[in-house]
Design a protein around this motif. Structure first.
Motif, PDB file in Angstrom:
ATOM      1  N   GLY A 126       0.778  -1.230   0.000  1.00 16.40           N
ATOM      2  CA  GLY A 126       0.000   0.000   0.000  1.00 16.40           C
ATOM      3  C   GLY A 126       0.807   1.276   0.000  1.00 16.40           C
ATOM      4  N   ASP A 127       2.011   1.263  -0.557  1.00 10.22           N
ATOM      5  CA  ASP A 127       2.808   2.482  -0.631  1.00 10.22           C
ATOM      6  C   ASP A 127       2.080   3.529  -1.476  1.00 10.22           C
ATOM      7  N   ALA A 128       2.078   4.767  -1.040  1.00 17.78           N
ATOM      8  CA  ALA A 128       1.458   5.849  -1.808  1.00 17.78           C
ATOM      9  C   ALA A 128       2.408   6.386  -2.870  1.00 17.78           C
ATOM     10  N   VAL A 129       3.702   6.292  -2.595  1.00 14.43           N
ATOM     11  CA  VAL A 129       4.722   6.801  -3.512  1.00 14.43           C
ATOM     12  C   VAL A 129       5.836   5.775  -3.625  1.00 14.43           C
ATOM     13  N   THR A 130       6.316   5.563  -4.839  1.00 13.41           N
ATOM     14  CA  THR A 130       7.513   4.757  -5.054  1.00 13.41           C
ATOM     15  C   THR A 130       8.392   5.510  -6.051  1.00 13.41           C
ATOM     16  N   GLY A 131       9.242   4.819  -6.776  1.00 10.39           N
ATOM     17  CA  GLY A 131      10.101   5.519  -7.720  1.00 10.39           C
ATOM     18  C   GLY A 131      11.171   4.614  -8.272  1.00 10.39           C
ATOM     19  N   ALA A 132      12.270   5.216  -8.674  1.00 14.40           N
ATOM     20  CA  ALA A 132      13.406   4.460  -9.194  1.00 14.40           C
ATOM     21  C   ALA A 132      14.688   5.097  -8.692  1.00 14.40           C
ATOM     22  N   SER A 133      15.716   4.263  -8.535  1.00 14.84           N
ATOM     23  CA  SER A 133      17.028   4.718  -8.061  1.00 14.84           C
ATOM     24  C   SER A 133      18.100   4.209  -9.010  1.00 14.84           C
ATOM     25  N   ALA A 134      19.024   5.068  -9.352  1.00 10.09           N
ATOM     26  CA  ALA A 134      20.204   4.669 -10.119  1.00 10.09           C
ATOM     27  C   ALA A 134      21.369   4.622  -9.140  1.00 10.09           C
ATOM     28  N   THR A 143      22.822  -2.426  -2.255  1.00 11.61           N
ATOM     29  CA  THR A 143      23.307  -1.624  -1.126  1.00 11.61           C
ATOM     30  C   THR A 143      24.170  -0.440  -1.525  1.00 11.61           C
ATOM     31  N   GLY A 144      24.507  -0.306  -2.804  1.00 17.45           N
ATOM     32  CA  GLY A 144      25.507   0.669  -3.224  1.00 17.45           C
ATOM     33  C   GLY A 144      25.046   2.114  -3.157  1.00 17.45           C
ATOM     34  N   PRO A 145      25.987   3.052  -3.277  1.00 16.55           N
ATOM     35  CA  PRO A 145      25.662   4.478  -3.240  1.00 16.55           C
ATOM     36  C   PRO A 145      24.752   4.881  -4.404  1.00 16.55           C
ATOM     37  N   VAL A 146      23.856   5.808  -4.121  1.00 18.60           N
ATOM     38  CA  VAL A 146      22.843   6.232  -5.085  1.00 18.60           C
ATOM     39  C   VAL A 146      23.280   7.519  -5.777  1.00 18.60           C
ATOM     40  N   TYR A 147      23.136   7.525  -7.112  1.00 18.69           N
ATOM     41  CA  TYR A 147      23.474   8.715  -7.898  1.00 18.69           C
ATOM     42  C   TYR A 147      22.273   9.619  -8.126  1.00 18.69           C
ATOM     43  N   GLY A 148      21.086   9.049  -8.129  1.00 14.89           N
ATOM     44  CA  GLY A 148      19.900   9.868  -8.365  1.00 14.89           C
ATOM     45  C   GLY A 148      18.640   9.041  -8.246  1.00 14.89           C
ATOM     46  N   THR A 149      17.521   9.721  -7.991  1.00 12.38           N
ATOM     47  CA  THR A 149      16.226   9.054  -7.863  1.00 12.38           C
ATOM     48  C   THR A 149      15.156   9.863  -8.581  1.00 12.38           C
ATOM     49  N   MET A 150      14.023   9.199  -8.857  1.00 14.98           N
ATOM     50  CA  MET A 150      12.820   9.879  -9.307  1.00 14.98           C
ATOM     51  C   MET A 150      11.639   9.231  -8.605  1.00 14.98           C
ATOM     52  N   THR A 151      10.564   9.972  -8.430  1.00 11.46           N
ATOM     53  CA  THR A 151       9.409   9.449  -7.700  1.00 11.46           C
ATOM     54  C   THR A 151       8.207   9.275  -8.622  1.00 11.46           C
ATOM     55  N   GLU A 152       7.314   8.400  -8.197  1.00 12.33           N
ATOM     56  CA  GLU A 152       6.097   8.105  -8.957  1.00 12.33           C
ATOM     57  C   GLU A 152       4.986   7.772  -7.967  1.00 12.33           C
ATOM     58  N   SER A 153       3.834   8.401  -8.120  1.00 11.93           N
ATOM     59  CA  SER A 153       2.686   8.090  -7.268  1.00 11.93           C
ATOM     60  C   SER A 153       2.118   6.727  -7.644  1.00 11.93           C
ATOM     61  N   VAL A 154       1.691   5.989  -6.622  1.00 10.51           N
ATOM     62  CA  VAL A 154       1.015   4.714  -6.852  1.00 10.51           C
ATOM     63  C   VAL A 154      -0.476   5.005  -6.868  1.00 10.51           C
ATOM     64  N   ARG A 155      -1.114   4.766  -8.016  1.00 13.34           N
ATOM     65  CA  ARG A 155      -2.535   5.048  -8.158  1.00 13.34           C
ATOM     66  C   ARG A 155      -3.366   3.960  -7.481  1.00 13.34           C
ATOM     67  N   PRO A 156      -4.553   4.311  -6.991  1.00 10.15           N
ATOM     68  CA  PRO A 156      -5.377   3.323  -6.275  1.00 10.15           C
ATOM     69  C   PRO A 156      -5.718   2.086  -7.093  1.00 10.15           C
ATOM     70  N   SER A 157      -5.745   2.218  -8.428  1.00 13.49           N
ATOM     71  CA  SER A 157      -6.100   1.077  -9.274  1.00 13.49           C
ATOM     72  C   SER A 157      -4.889   0.398  -9.897  1.00 13.49           C
ATOM     73  N   ASP A 158      -3.681   0.856  -9.589  1.00 16.02           N
ATOM     74  CA  ASP A 158      -2.478   0.321 -10.240  1.00 16.02           C
ATOM     75  C   ASP A 158      -2.283  -1.157  -9.966  1.00 16.02           C
ATOM     76  N   THR A 159      -2.031  -1.929 -11.023  1.00 16.96           N
ATOM     77  CA  THR A 159      -1.427  -3.244 -10.850  1.00 16.96           C
ATOM     78  C   THR A 159       0.081  -3.045 -10.889  1.00 16.96           C
ATOM     79  N   SER A 160       0.831  -4.040 -10.437  1.00 19.88           N
ATOM     80  CA  SER A 160       2.288  -3.908 -10.475  1.00 19.88           C
ATOM     81  C   SER A 160       2.776  -3.789 -11.909  1.00 19.88           C
ATOM     82  N   THR A 161       2.090  -4.446 -12.851  1.00 21.46           N
ATOM     83  CA  THR A 161       2.484  -4.354 -14.258  1.00 21.46           C
ATOM     84  C   THR A 161       2.308  -2.944 -14.789  1.00 21.46           C
TER      85      THR A 161
END
Length: 306
Positions: A126-134, A143-161
């Motif tokens: 039930g996360d409201a927000v997720t994203g991606a990390s490089a 576990t490695g150091p992160v160079y950058g991230t972006m965020t994405e809202s999880v919509r109430p109807s979202d499937t993982s696909t």
């Protein structure tokens, strides 16, 4: 920069295209070997292999980075490796082959959801927000150091696909920007901070719906395992597959797993209120509307999920 691209499924394709569009030279593509698909089990190249071959890029097919694969990677002399859903761990001895190491595009906000199924676990929990990390690959798991991230809202109807599809495109832009910055010497990785959570690969059992759970938890689980490994329950001793459900907080008089079949809806009781089935797949049949399935039942009052 001279880039080794490592990826296998279709979700990796936007990143491959983004790196090419950004002007990076893809010196080789590492992907998993051809796999048998369909009823006839025809050996089929991965989506990344097929696209790389269309583009005329050198392809290294290996189910893991063993000595032979490492030798082929070294021969390509990459400045950096970009990895997106390759499907196997990179051993420590191979991490130093590219001059700038390996940059992994991971579909979560690290250190949240380290592991093979971050998007699925984000939806199930039930996360409201997720994203991606490089981030920079190292010996530990994500576990490695992160160079950058972006965020994405999880919509109430979202499937993982559906969520992963969006992340694959926005994450591809992030990955290309990160490689640009590393090549220009403008970026440095930052150690991960925050609460760690793990996202192991889902099994078939993770898709088993337990009707005594609250309706909201069932909704999230079903969406989280759609389309893989898929949601299911048991009916008359056989597995009965389920598509995403609709919440029905107005129906509270059904016990867990109890069905009510109406003219325009099929309702199932849970540990809280009911859910409405939308698409179902009985054993041995194709995916169909739940109402179409219900019309074919002889004894509608006797149907109870197990």
């Amino acid at each position: 920069m001279r880039v080794l691209f490592a990826g296998t499924p279709a979700v990796a394709l936007p990143s491959l295209e983004a790196l090419l569009a950004a002007g990076h030279e893809i010196v080789a593509v590492l992907t998993r070997p051809d796999a048998p698909l369909g009823r006839k089990r025809v050996l089929t190249p991965s989506p990344v292999a097929a696209r790389a071959e269309e583009l005329g890029l050198p392809v290294i097919k290996a189910d893991k980075v063993d000595a032979a694969a490492a030798e082929a990677i070294a021969a390509a002399a990459p400045d950096i490796a970009a990895i997106v859903a390759y499907g196997a761990l990179v051993p420590e001895k191979a991490l130093s082959i590219p001059t700038h190491g390996w940059i992994n595009l991971h579909f979560s906000l690290l250190p949240a959801w380290r592991g093979a199924a971050p998007v699925q676990h984000a939806v199930i929990n039930g996360d409201a927000v997720t994203g991606a990390s490089a981030f920079q690959l190292e010996k530990g798991l994500d576990t490695g150091p992160v160079y950058g991230t972006m965020t994405e809202s999880v919509r109430p109807s979202d499937t993982s696909t559906e969520l992963l599809e969006r992340l694959s495109h926005s994450g591809a832009v992030l990955l290309a920007q990160i490689l640009d910055g590393i090549g220009a010497g403008r970026l440095a990785g930052v150690p991960q901070r925050g609460e760690i959570s793990l996202a192991p690969k889902l099994t078939l059992e993770d898709g088993h719906v337990r009707w005594a759970d609250p309706a909201l938890a069932i909704d999230r689980r079903v969406r989280g395992v759609t389309t893989e490994p898929g949601a299911w329950t048991m009916l008359a001793g056989q597995r009965f597959k389920l598509g995403p459900v609709a919440l029905r907080p107005d129906i509270t008089d059904l016990g867990p797993a109890q069905l009510r079949i109406e003219a325009k809806s099929v309702l199932v009781g849970t540990g809280s209120h009911a859910v409405e089935l939308v698409m179902v797949q009985p054993s041995g049949k194709k995916l169909m509307q739940a109402t179409d399935w219900a019309r074919g039942l002889a004894n509608k009052e006797d149907v109870v999920f197990e």
